[in-house]
Enzyme design. Structure first.
Site, PDB file in Angstrom:
ATOM      1  N   ARG A  91       0.809  -1.238   0.000  1.00 46.16           N
ATOM      2  CA  ARG A  91       0.000   0.000   0.000  1.00 46.16           C
ATOM      3  C   ARG A  91       0.834   1.276   0.000  1.00 46.16           C
ATOM      4  NH1 ARG A  91      -4.102  -1.900   4.582  1.00 46.16           N
ATOM      5  NH2 ARG A  91      -5.482  -3.183   3.307  1.00 46.16           N
ATOM      6  N   CYS A 123      -9.553  -1.099   5.396  1.00 51.24           N
ATOM      7  CA  CYS A 123     -11.010  -0.933   5.452  1.00 51.24           C
ATOM      8  C   CYS A 123     -11.442   0.263   6.312  1.00 51.24           C
ATOM      9  CB  CYS A 123     -11.663  -2.212   5.959  1.00 51.24           C
ATOM     10  SG  CYS A 123     -10.874  -2.895   7.421  1.00 51.24           S
ATOM     11  N   GLY A 147     -13.456  -8.494   9.836  1.00 46.53           N
ATOM     12  CA  GLY A 147     -12.247  -7.895   9.275  1.00 46.53           C
ATOM     13  C   GLY A 147     -11.031  -8.768   9.503  1.00 46.53           C
ATOM     14  N   LYS A 162      -1.986   2.515   9.989  1.00 42.79           N
ATOM     15  CA  LYS A 162      -2.420   2.491   8.576  1.00 42.79           C
ATOM     16  C   LYS A 162      -3.339   3.668   8.293  1.00 42.79           C
ATOM     17  CE  LYS A 162      -2.311  -2.534   8.340  1.00 42.79           C
ATOM     18  NZ  LYS A 162      -3.118  -3.748   8.499  1.00 42.79           N
ATOM     19  N   ARG A 190     -11.448  -3.372  18.486  1.00 45.23           N
ATOM     20  CA  ARG A 190     -12.238  -4.498  17.970  1.00 45.23           C
ATOM     21  C   ARG A 190     -13.428  -4.711  18.904  1.00 45.23           C
ATOM     22  NH1 ARG A 190     -11.474  -6.570  12.983  1.00 45.23           N
ATOM     23  NH2 ARG A 190      -9.280  -7.109  13.221  1.00 45.23           N
ATOM     24  N   HIS A 195     -17.792  -1.865  10.220  1.00 43.24           N
ATOM     25  CA  HIS A 195     -16.974  -1.028  11.094  1.00 43.24           C
ATOM     26  C   HIS A 195     -17.700   0.300  11.312  1.00 43.24           C
ATOM     27  CE1 HIS A 195     -13.935  -3.930  10.698  1.00 43.24           C
ATOM     28  NE2 HIS A 195     -13.031  -3.291   9.978  1.00 43.24           N
TER      29      HIS A 195
END
Ligand code: A2P
Length: 348
Positions: A98, A127, A158, A218, A240, A247
């Site tokens: 990425r 995501c 996820g 990220k 989480r 999400h």
């Protein structure tokens, strides 16, 4: 018509890719499905037929135009050079490439133009980053965004198909044992480091030297690359939660109020800008206290955005809440939209 392969076709995201291709009537010349050796021999249904899972080989890519990868970073890294040799464009859902220069990191509604610079590998952003930026990008029309403070409430899916099973099993065990939570740590096969049923914890990615978990980092890094803005500040807390899918994110957006003539947009104008943006659906009913919820975002392509309000603690900032199906817009849908963009813009 293009020849497409899905690597990781049996996984949580792979199966969604299959559904999205079918639902969007993607122009397929051929479709090949790949997973681990364990799944070879199985079949998945698509457009009324059964498609066999094939083993991936060096030669698989010679007969493909696009490979949609969703099997984790290690698999993506392992097959990159074979895909390049085969002349096949890799659209990858993992974090492997990425941040690499020359690899477009694309949310088509926001930076689809970046696809023009691709060299064979295109990355789907994280995501949580996608869901946040779908709610943030439309607001750039109101001025320069200086800082984003985000807290996430992230679903177990996820972390893959096994994590879904883990929440199911722990919930069942919790109720069957009349409240005694069985710790995941007692089970060496568990995906999560802590019990997830009736619990929540700091995102299950490694903590870096700055003290951030991988997901938070990220969001910070990828936002700069997608928005082409090295100065934008992001503070993220990723958690989480025991939700199967979708999400949710609480987002505070601060504009640069030092720019002369700038004034904070009204809530009505913010709602209008979000409603006009492709891929966003505003759910913002103050009277009924009805705002975005995971159960209403499940299976939806749009990111739901609401609870829009001026931040009373900062005259340059606004607050909102977003829910997005992270298996769809956060992964499978974004990947398929990238493939569609390549075709529509003649970049393939
Ligand atoms: P399999 O189902 O055969 O294990 P998830 O993210 O839901 O955990 O799914 C991961 C996906 O990656 C699955 O489709 C899984 O296939 C696939 N996968 C795992 N290892 C490999 C491998 N060595 N080669 C190709 N696909 C793999």
């Amino acid at each position: 018509m293009v020849r497409v392969g899905i690597v990781g076709a049996t996984g949580a995201v792979g199966t969604e890719i299959l559904r999205v291709l079918e639902a969007r009537n993607f122009p397929l010349a051929e479709l090949h499905l790949y997973a681990s050796e364990r799944s070879v021999g199985k079949q998945l249904s698509f457009r009324g037929s059964h498609i066999p899972i094939e083993p991936l080989t060096e030669h698989s890519f010679e007969n493909l135009d696009i490979a949609l990868f969703s099997a984790g970073s290690d698999i993506t890294k392992k097959w990159r050079s074979a895909a390049e040799k085969g002349g096949c464009i890799m659209i990858d859902n993992s974090s492997a490439f990425r941040m690499e220069t020359g690899v477009p990191l694309v949310i088509p509604e926001i930076n689809g133009e970046d696809l023009r610079g691709h060299h064979g590998v295109i990355a789907v952003p994280n995501c949580s980053t996608i869901i946040m930026l779908m709610a943030v990008a439309p607001l750039r029309t109101f001025g320069k965004i200086k800082r984003i403070v985000v807290s996430t409430y992230q679903a177990v899916s996820g972390a893959g198909a096994l994590a879904i099973r883990e929440l199911e099993n722990e919930t069942y065990n919790y109720l069957a044992n009349k409240g005694l939570c069985v710790s995941s740590q007692e089970n060496t096969d568990s995906v999560f480091p802590h019990p997830i049923a009736f619990n929540l914890f700091c995102h299950n990615t490694a903590i870096n030297e700055a003290g951030y978990n991988g997901e938070e980092w990220k969001m910070i890094q990828e936002t700069k690359k997608i928005l082409h803005d090295e100065d934008i500040q992001v503070a993220a807390t990723c958690v989480r939660v025991p939700i199967f899918r979708v999400h949710s994110e609480s987002v505070n957006i601060e504009f640069d109020g030092s720019i002369s003539g700038w004034s904070r947009p009204s809530v009505e104008d913010i709602r209008a800008a979000l409603s006009a943006f492709d891929g966003v659906d505003v759910v913002d009913d103050r009277i009924r206290n009805h705002f975005p919820m995971p159960n209403e975002a499940t299976g939806r392509y749009d990111v739901l955005v609401g609870h829009i309000r001026h931040d009373v603690s900062n005259p340059n900032a606004i607050d909102l809440f977003a829910c997005g199906d992270q298996l769809l817009k956060g992964a499978a849908l974004d990947a398929v939209q990238i493939a569609e963009c390549l075709i529509q813009r003649g970049i393939l």
